[in-house]
Design a protein around this motif. Structure first.
Motif, mmCIF file in Angstrom:
data_model
loop_
_atom_site.group_PDB
_atom_site.id
_atom_site.type_symbol
_atom_site.label_atom_id
_atom_site.label_comp_id
_atom_site.label_asym_id
_atom_site.label_seq_id
_atom_site.Cartn_x
_atom_site.Cartn_y
_atom_site.Cartn_z
ATOM 1 N N VAL A 100 31.641 20.650 28.798
ATOM 2 C CA VAL A 100 31.905 21.554 27.874
ATOM 3 C C VAL A 100 32.497 22.934 28.745
ATOM 4 C CG1 VAL A 100 31.074 23.420 26.222
ATOM 5 C CG2 VAL A 100 30.499 20.930 26.193
ATOM 6 N N ILE A 101 33.775 23.143 28.607
ATOM 7 C CA ILE A 101 34.367 24.440 29.016
ATOM 8 C C ILE A 101 34.316 25.513 28.446
ATOM 9 C CG2 ILE A 101 36.784 25.342 29.920
ATOM 10 C CD1 ILE A 101 35.759 22.863 31.218
ATOM 11 N N SER A 102 34.269 25.665 27.162
ATOM 12 C CA SER A 102 33.787 26.972 26.420
ATOM 13 C C SER A 102 33.382 26.473 24.941
ATOM 14 C CB SER A 102 35.216 27.861 26.261
ATOM 15 O OG SER A 102 36.376 27.203 25.553
ATOM 16 N N SER A 103 32.721 27.276 24.404
ATOM 17 C CA SER A 103 32.480 27.066 23.122
ATOM 18 C C SER A 103 32.082 28.310 22.411
ATOM 19 C CB SER A 103 30.997 26.365 23.103
ATOM 20 O OG SER A 103 30.534 25.956 21.759
ATOM 21 N N THR A 104 32.806 28.721 21.199
ATOM 22 C CA THR A 104 32.878 29.820 20.222
ATOM 23 C C THR A 104 32.600 29.440 18.966
ATOM 24 O OG1 THR A 104 35.112 30.110 19.822
ATOM 25 C CG2 THR A 104 34.349 31.043 21.670
ATOM 26 N N SER A 105 32.404 30.181 17.828
ATOM 27 C CA SER A 105 32.431 29.906 16.563
ATOM 28 C C SER A 105 33.432 29.270 16.054
ATOM 29 C CB SER A 105 31.650 31.127 15.680
ATOM 30 O OG SER A 105 32.855 32.098 15.753
ATOM 31 N N ASP A 106 34.556 29.465 16.660
ATOM 32 C CA ASP A 106 36.018 28.920 16.102
ATOM 33 C C ASP A 106 36.660 27.761 17.047
ATOM 34 O OD1 ASP A 106 36.278 30.940 14.103
ATOM 35 O OD2 ASP A 106 37.128 32.360 15.316
ATOM 36 N N LEU A 107 36.059 27.387 17.945
ATOM 37 C CA LEU A 107 36.628 26.481 18.974
ATOM 38 C C LEU A 107 35.776 26.041 20.197
ATOM 39 C CD1 LEU A 107 39.232 24.546 19.566
ATOM 40 C CD2 LEU A 107 40.025 26.630 21.008
ATOM 41 N N GLY A 108 35.728 24.765 20.394
ATOM 42 C CA GLY A 108 34.902 24.124 21.539
ATOM 43 C C GLY A 108 35.879 23.413 22.116
ATOM 44 N N VAL A 109 35.757 23.707 23.575
ATOM 45 C CA VAL A 109 36.799 22.803 24.433
ATOM 46 C C VAL A 109 36.088 22.334 25.610
ATOM 47 C CG1 VAL A 109 38.659 23.075 26.009
ATOM 48 C CG2 VAL A 109 38.667 24.640 24.064
ATOM 49 N N ALA A 110 36.560 20.978 25.669
ATOM 50 C CA ALA A 110 35.784 20.212 26.652
ATOM 51 C C ALA A 110 36.781 19.529 27.432
ATOM 52 C CB ALA A 110 34.874 19.035 25.983
ATOM 53 N N LEU A 111 36.373 19.441 28.889
ATOM 54 C CA LEU A 111 37.230 18.589 29.899
ATOM 55 C C LEU A 111 36.577 17.299 29.851
ATOM 56 C CD1 LEU A 111 39.259 18.302 32.222
ATOM 57 C CD2 LEU A 111 37.462 19.066 33.803
ATOM 58 N N PHE A 112 37.731 16.147 29.931
ATOM 59 C CA PHE A 112 37.338 14.750 29.954
ATOM 60 C C PHE A 112 37.927 14.334 31.140
ATOM 61 C CE2 PHE A 112 35.946 15.337 25.749
ATOM 62 C CZ PHE A 112 35.653 14.420 25.119
ATOM 63 N N ASN A 113 37.226 13.738 31.934
ATOM 64 C CA ASN A 113 37.692 13.097 33.197
ATOM 65 C C ASN A 113 37.429 11.458 33.037
ATOM 66 O OD1 ASN A 113 38.675 14.551 35.428
ATOM 67 N ND2 ASN A 113 36.811 15.926 34.904
ATOM 68 N N VAL A 114 38.572 10.810 32.975
ATOM 69 C CA VAL A 114 38.365 9.259 32.472
ATOM 70 C C VAL A 114 38.765 8.274 33.664
ATOM 71 C CG1 VAL A 114 39.267 7.575 30.640
ATOM 72 C CG2 VAL A 114 39.033 9.899 30.135
ATOM 73 N N TYR A 115 37.833 7.281 33.826
ATOM 74 C CA TYR A 115 38.045 6.576 35.013
ATOM 75 C C TYR A 115 38.012 4.902 34.221
ATOM 76 C CZ TYR A 115 36.928 10.446 37.959
ATOM 77 O OH TYR A 115 36.750 11.866 38.238
ATOM 78 N N PHE A 116 39.013 4.230 34.692
ATOM 79 C CA PHE A 116 39.290 3.078 33.979
ATOM 80 C C PHE A 116 40.004 2.030 34.712
ATOM 81 C CE2 PHE A 116 42.558 5.365 32.178
ATOM 82 C CZ PHE A 116 43.669 4.482 32.097
ATOM 83 N N THR A 117 39.776 0.855 34.575
ATOM 84 C CA THR A 117 40.607 -0.272 35.205
ATOM 85 C C THR A 117 41.181 -1.095 34.016
ATOM 86 O OG1 THR A 117 38.934 -1.990 35.310
ATOM 87 C CG2 THR A 117 39.318 -0.546 37.205
ATOM 88 N N THR A 118 42.428 -1.550 34.329
ATOM 89 C CA THR A 118 42.965 -2.583 33.143
ATOM 90 C C THR A 118 43.521 -3.875 34.027
ATOM 91 O OG1 THR A 118 45.199 -1.398 33.330
ATOM 92 C CG2 THR A 118 43.722 -0.821 31.631
ATOM 93 N N LYS A 119 43.577 -4.743 33.449
ATOM 94 C CA LYS A 119 44.128 -6.021 34.059
ATOM 95 C C LYS A 119 45.756 -5.662 34.231
ATOM 96 C CE LYS A 119 40.602 -9.117 32.793
ATOM 97 N NZ LYS A 119 40.119 -10.298 32.205
ATOM 98 N N LEU A 120 46.245 -6.163 35.564
ATOM 99 C CA LEU A 120 47.497 -6.023 35.541
ATOM 100 C C LEU A 120 48.547 -7.344 35.483
ATOM 101 C CD1 LEU A 120 47.542 -4.113 39.053
ATOM 102 C CD2 LEU A 120 47.874 -3.110 36.714
#
Length: 173
Positions: free
Chosen positions: A153-173
């Motif tokens: 969570v980066i910020s949270s107010t009564s009007d808006l919540g903002v969260a940073l998502f760091n995504v790590y994944f693999t896919t078959k090539l």
């Protein structure tokens, strides 16, 4: 008759066929992407998350079911570029209110190479700490994706919540 004299040949051939059929050995690439999740609570105008079912038990959210359709953006600023949507469910599934189960589909509409693709996730959600959930699949160029992501969570107010998502994944090539 020849197979009876060469059991290692039968075993080796069987293993090679199983490996070929399972896709094992296919090249995989680890990818890291990040984006921001913007959520407007149900108490604000034009909410992006609402409670659709609840038990109304005093002092507990156990059993509450929420649905969401939140914008995904390149930055924390609400005016930053929209890259997609996060759509899904959150279920308050712990008796002690320690967390929820979230099911999320990240739908990328304007995210370069990933546009038109999705990532599916499932996992335990606790707020406000950094949480980690599983990537269990995907579509388009993200087909067969697997991995995890963290949410902070980066910020949270009564009007808006903002969260940073760091995504790590693999896919078959």
């Amino acid at each position: 008759m020849a197979a009876a004299r060469c059991p290692w040949l039968v075993l080796t051939t069987t293993l090679l066929v199983l490996l070929a059929c399972s896709g094992a050995g296919a090249a995989e690439k680890l990818t890291h992407i990040s984006f921001y999740f913007h959520e407007v609570p149900s108490s604000a105008p034009n909410p992006t998350i609402v409670t659709v079912a609840g038990l109304n038990v005093t002092g507990s959210t156990f059993g509450d079911l929420q649905v969401f359709d939140n914008p995904l953006r390149e930055g924390a600023d609400p005016s930053s570029t929209l890259i997609g949507r996060a759509r899904g469910l959150v279920v308050a599934a712990s008796l002690d209110n320690s967390g929820m189960v979230s099911i999320t589909e990240f739908v990328f509409s304007n995210y370069g190479h990933y546009s038109g693709s999705t990532l599916a996730s499932l996992g335990h959600l606790t707020i406000p700490v950094v949480t980690e959930r599983s990537i269990v699949g995907g579509t388009g160029v993200l087909r067969f994706a697997r991995g995890y992501y963290t949410t902070q969570v980066i910020s949270s107010t009564s009007d808006l919540g903002v969260a940073l998502f760091n995504v790590y994944f693999t896919t078959k090539l």
